[in-house]
Design an enzyme around this catalytic site. Structure first.
Site, PDB file in Angstrom:
ATOM      1  N   GLU A 136       0.852  -1.198   0.000  1.00  0.00           N
ATOM      2  CA  GLU A 136       0.000   0.000   0.000  1.00  0.00           C
ATOM      3  C   GLU A 136       0.881   1.239   0.000  1.00  0.00           C
ATOM      4  O   GLU A 136       1.831   1.340   0.775  1.00  0.00           O
ATOM      5  CB  GLU A 136      -0.907   0.083   1.237  1.00  0.00           C
ATOM      6  CG  GLU A 136      -2.044  -0.898   1.284  1.00  0.00           C
ATOM      7  CD  GLU A 136      -2.920  -0.705   2.512  1.00  0.00           C
ATOM      8  OE1 GLU A 136      -2.991   0.435   3.040  1.00  0.00           O
ATOM      9  OE2 GLU A 136      -3.532  -1.687   2.951  1.00  0.00           O
ATOM     10  N   ASN A 137       0.536   2.169  -0.859  1.00  0.00           N
ATOM     11  CA  ASN A 137       1.117   3.508  -0.828  1.00  0.00           C
ATOM     12  C   ASN A 137       0.179   4.408  -1.621  1.00  0.00           C
ATOM     13  O   ASN A 137      -0.237   4.056  -2.720  1.00  0.00           O
ATOM     14  CB  ASN A 137       2.518   3.517  -1.438  1.00  0.00           C
ATOM     15  CG  ASN A 137       3.176   4.891  -1.409  1.00  0.00           C
ATOM     16  OD1 ASN A 137       3.613   5.397  -2.440  1.00  0.00           O
ATOM     17  ND2 ASN A 137       3.263   5.502  -0.235  1.00  0.00           N
TER      18      ASN A 137
END
Length: 471
Positions: free
Chosen positions: A377-378
């Site tokens: 996740e980013n």
């Protein structure tokens, strides 16, 4: 190595900074992202997008209970409908494929696939089977998270993650899912962000189930990690061809001054956010500095637990969003000291891509057995609006460019990073912040469920098309 992660990418053109739609999204010619085997995808989570909380035998989860409790979620929002993905999954997967995204990280709703006695719920299982088979047809690599926070409420009623038995029930759930879905999943992650489940759920009460006690947090974490350790051999036995791992959120802590006390505070921040999870997984022990922060909160650890938790991993998922500037609190810990004049997102989080690079390179030095890494996740939240059928999310475009550049720098420094997942595929239920905060690269109009691809997604798709033609 450049200090500014944006150096590895073309800078935003003046036209784009003014909102033009002409900006390219192209890494520099020597970027690692041009590698054919570097996976670029997007991520979601079951409770945040599925809706249909009362359909086809799904049981209540702790987030159904929490979000229905007045005052717990912004504007009283719940995940009852969310993005209606349960009914719209086919078109959502088609949308994912149309963007050229190569990977999809999703989670399974535990309350959707088992009843309270542990028996399979066929309708729920069939939903995920259809979805995963569709991904295979589209040639999209599937990363499946078994637990993204939606614990069945009946297990919370028996103590939740404070009850050691929940770890064994998780192993049962893992056994069912990996037998039923064997051969359709490319990579399994046991847990998503156990720090959030333990600390936000049991330590400060910001997330479900809403308890607030440091001792609860450390015990809940131990049982979460034990659940992970029990699940890994089950996954290996039932689905040997898949990868097995876990997803941890990490935080960069920087000191407010050069004083020894502030430097120690920054160290303790990273102990609490990073080593609390990674040391048991990769060193087989909890960091003792953690209990300097929270004296007297050592969890009950039985013989063999640490060996179980430290089961070898095929990959480590890393979620990163921001850094925190801290100072000594004058006692055992740290306090936040927000910096002025820095770029922030709709969440109020500082945009600091170099923190991702620094953490990744630091982990490589700290953990000799660091497994291959995926950035699972980013992304960032912004107040995106559809104007004349378009969403020009300029800040997100810049954010993604700079963080992908930071990943490239970490790879060039020797860190084995094999992929990157945008958070998130589409706007969704953002936990305690409800629907106000938009993280998606696809805009969702919650009143109509209309999806509108944002400019960030268009540019990522353009790059993927160029890469496919080039390699």
């Amino acid at each position: 190595m450049a200090n500014d992660a944006s150096a590895a990418f073309d800078t935003l053109s003046p036209a784009v900074s003014k909102g033009s739609l002409a900006d390219p999204f192209t890494p520099s010619a020597d970027s690692s992202l041009w590698r054919k085997n570097f996976l670029l995808g997007a991520a979601t989570a079951s409770y945040q997008i599925e809706g249909a909380v009362d359909e086809d035998g799904r049981l209540p989860s702790i987030w159904d209970t929490f979000s229905a409790t007045p005052g717990k979620v912004l504007a009283g929002d719940t995940g009852a409908v969310a993005c209606d993905h349960y009914h719209r999954w086919e078109s959502d997967i088609d949308m994912l494929a149309s963007l050229g995204l190569e990977g999809y990280r999703l989670s399974i709703a535990w309350p959707r696939v088992m009843d309270a006695a542990g028996r399979p719920n066929r309708k729920g299982l069939d939903f995920y089977k259809r979805l995963l088979n569709r991904l295979k047809e589209k040639g999209i690599t599937s990363f499946v998270t078994l637990y993204h926070w939606d614990l069945p409420q009946h297990l919370e009623d028996r103590g939740g993650w404070l009850n050691r038995d929940t770890a064994y029930r998780f192993a049962d759930y893992t056994d069912l899912m990996s037998r039923e879905l064997a051969g359709t999943v490319d990579a399994w992650a046991t847990l998503n962000e156990p720090w959030c489940s333990a600390y936000l759920g049991y330590g400060n009460g910001h997330h479900a189930p809403g308890l607030a006690n440091d001792r609860f947090a450390t015990q809940a974490m131990h049982h979460l990690l034990l659940a992970h350790g029990l699940a890994i051999p089950v996954l290996r036995g039932n689905d040997p061809a898949s990868q097995k791992g876990i997803v941890a959120n990490i935080g960069r802590g920087t000191a407010n001054s050069d004083s020894a006390a502030d430097q120690r505070a920054a160290h303790l921040f990273e102990v609490q956010h990073n080593a609390w999870i990674l040391d048991p997984l990769l060193k087989g022990e909890y960091p003792q500095d953690l209990f300097e922060l929270w004296p007297g909160t050592e969890p009950l650890v039985l013989d063999g637990d640490t060996q179980t938790i430290a089961a070898p991993l095929d990959f480590l998922g890393i979620n990163y969003y921001f850094r925190t500037n801290v100072a000594s609190d004058g006692a055992h810990g740290f306090r936040d000291v927000p910096l002025e004049g820095v770029e922030r997102t709709q969440m109020g989080w500082e945009v600091h891509p170099d923190g991702l690079r620094d953490l990744l390179t630091g982990f490589r030095s700290t953990y000799r057995n660091l497994p291959p890494i995926y950035i699972t996740e980013n992304g960032m939240a912004s107040d995106d609006k559809v104007i004349d059928g378009h969403v020009d999310d300029t800040q997100r475009i810049s954010f993604l460019k700079r963080h992908l550049a930071a990943v490239d720098q970490a790879i060039k420094a020797g860190v084995d990073v094999r992929g990157y997942f945008l958070w998130s595929l589409m706007d969704n239920f953002e936990w305690a912040f409800g629907y106000e905060r938009r993280f998606g690269v696809v805009h969702v109009d919650y009143s109509t469920q209309k999806r509108t691809v944002k400019r960030s997604a268009e540019l990522v798709a353009k790059f993927l098309k160029e890469r496919k033609a080039k390699v």
